[in-house]
Write a protein that holds these residues in place. Sequence first.
Motif, PDB file in Angstrom:
ATOM      1  N   UNK A 100       0.851  -1.180   0.000  1.00  0.00           N
ATOM      2  CA  UNK A 100       0.000   0.000   0.000  1.00  0.00           C
ATOM      3  C   UNK A 100       0.892   1.238   0.000  1.00  0.00           C
ATOM      4  N   UNK A 101       0.738   2.118  -0.986  1.00  0.00           N
ATOM      5  CA  UNK A 101       1.626   3.280  -1.076  1.00  0.00           C
ATOM      6  C   UNK A 101       1.469   4.266   0.084  1.00  0.00           C
ATOM      7  N   UNK A 102       0.330   4.252   0.749  1.00  0.00           N
ATOM      8  CA  UNK A 102       0.105   5.180   1.859  1.00  0.00           C
ATOM      9  C   UNK A 102       0.568   4.611   3.197  1.00  0.00           C
ATOM     10  N   UNK A 123       1.868  -1.482  -7.799  1.00  0.00           N
ATOM     11  CA  UNK A 123       2.462  -1.592  -6.462  1.00  0.00           C
ATOM     12  C   UNK A 123       2.610  -3.043  -6.006  1.00  0.00           C
ATOM     13  N   UNK A 124       2.701  -3.964  -6.959  1.00  0.00           N
ATOM     14  CA  UNK A 124       2.779  -5.386  -6.629  1.00  0.00           C
ATOM     15  C   UNK A 124       4.062  -5.981  -7.181  1.00  0.00           C
ATOM     16  N   UNK A 125       4.771  -6.693  -6.311  1.00  0.00           N
ATOM     17  CA  UNK A 125       5.976  -7.414  -6.724  1.00  0.00           C
ATOM     18  C   UNK A 125       5.643  -8.894  -6.826  1.00  0.00           C
TER      19      UNK A 125
END
Length: 183
Positions: A100-102, A123-125
């Motif tokens: 989550x970027x936040x 935002x997923x690896x």
Amino acid sequence: MRFVRTAVPVILMVSLCLDSCGARRSADLFCGACRALVDELDWEISRVDPTKVIETGSYFLDEDGNPVATTIPYARSELFLIELLEGVCGHMKEYGEYTDPDTHRHSYVRVLTRDGVRTDPPHTQFTEDITSRLKQACEKLAEEYEEEFLEFFSHESSNVKDRLCSKRTDLCDHPLHTHHDEL
């Protein structure tokens, strides 16, 4: 000497933060493994023919002295559920780690659809290391909480992810905010 006095508290705070961040990451891993495991079990159960039943014995006798047998849906039988628990963690190789970027919290989402198509959610690896850690966490949970999984899945019930992963096992310290259903 003054530098040493101020550096020690700063180093201690950084060290505590790193320990806390590692603990948070581990907690997110086990929470995510539990939720992914529930998703996979739900999926596998949904694929079984609902008319398929299994006969279970009983210690009760009818009026003629014959053992009373009952039938239950095969997909909800202990036999089937144990088989599922033994192999379902292999599906963790199809999940990636979403950050989550936040909040910088980690959750796990399906990156490969059920028919093998790769998606690339933002935002997923998706690495071998991530899927390996998730699979190991899944296997540990399947073993450690086998009775709980059998109890919850032997009957149809709703909201299993929150009830099992948050309330019963306390693996997730927050309610389910992300939706990990089939892509």
